[in-house]
Design a protein around this motif. Structure first.
Motif, short mmCIF file in Angstrom:
data_model
loop_
_atom_site.label_atom_id
_atom_site.label_comp_id
_atom_site.label_asym_id
_atom_site.label_seq_id
_atom_site.Cartn_x
_atom_site.Cartn_y
_atom_site.Cartn_z
N LEU A 19 0.82 -1.21 0.00
CA LEU A 19 0.00 0.00 0.00
C LEU A 19 0.85 1.26 0.00
CD1 LEU A 19 -2.93 1.24 0.40
CD2 LEU A 19 -2.37 1.24 2.84
N VAL A 66 -6.63 -1.73 1.91
CA VAL A 66 -6.86 -0.59 1.02
C VAL A 66 -6.55 0.74 1.71
CG1 VAL A 66 -8.57 -1.84 -0.35
CG2 VAL A 66 -9.33 -0.44 1.59
N ASP A 85 -5.71 3.85 -0.57
CA ASP A 85 -5.24 3.62 -1.93
C ASP A 85 -6.06 4.46 -2.91
OD1 ASP A 85 -7.65 2.25 -2.24
OD2 ASP A 85 -6.73 0.30 -2.57
#
Length: 156
Positions: A19, A66, A85
């Motif tokens: 990430l 995420v 993200d």
């Protein structure tokens, strides 16, 4: 909400690395990816074990990380940092994630009374997100040669 927020665990190390670092490392230092990975492992291990830091991960229903929210704790004050993200930005999710993580923070560290967000002046999306969630502009502050706007939120 189709996301799960939980306290980071050792198994999350690869997801957080991907990430935060992987694309940057591949683009700007392709020959040192192994070195960057080793630095990340040390950093991550330190943060997980320290009583002064909390990391929450945001996962989609497939288990992919995420986003993350980190807290750096200093007595009754905590500094917040959030990263999502690209696919999950601009959807209005940040405030919901912050709200949930603050509930978790209050449970984990009941003595926290003030949360600070350091935001770059040009980052209008972050400024609006924190304002919409009840943070107030406090001051401008120079941190390591970079001007930041400080937003605060009292909790409890």
């Amino acid at each position: 909400m189709n996301y799960i927020i939980s306290k980071a665990e050792k198994d999350d190390i690869v997801g957080i690395y991907n990430l935060l670092h992987r694309k940057f490392v591949k683009k700007y230092s392709p020959n040192s990816e192994k070195s960057e990975w080793e630095k990340h492992k040390k950093w991550y291990g330190f943060w997980l074990e320290s009583p002064y830091y909390l990391i929450y991960v945001i996962k989609n229903l497939k288990g992919k990380i995420v986003g993350q929210i980190r807290y750096e704790i200093d007595g009754e004050i905590s500094m917040i940092s959030i990263y999502l993200d690209k696919e999950n930005r601009g959807k209005g999710l940040g405030g919901a994630f912050i709200e949930r993580s603050i509930k978790e923070l209050k449970f984990e560290k009941s003595g926290i009374k003030l949360i600070l967000a350091y935001i770059l002046e040009e980052n209008d999306i972050s400024k609006n997100m924190f304002l919409n969630f009840g943070f107030l502009f406090s001051e401008k502050k120079n941190c390591n040669g970079i001007e930041h706007l400080i937003y605060t939120k009292k909790i409890r």
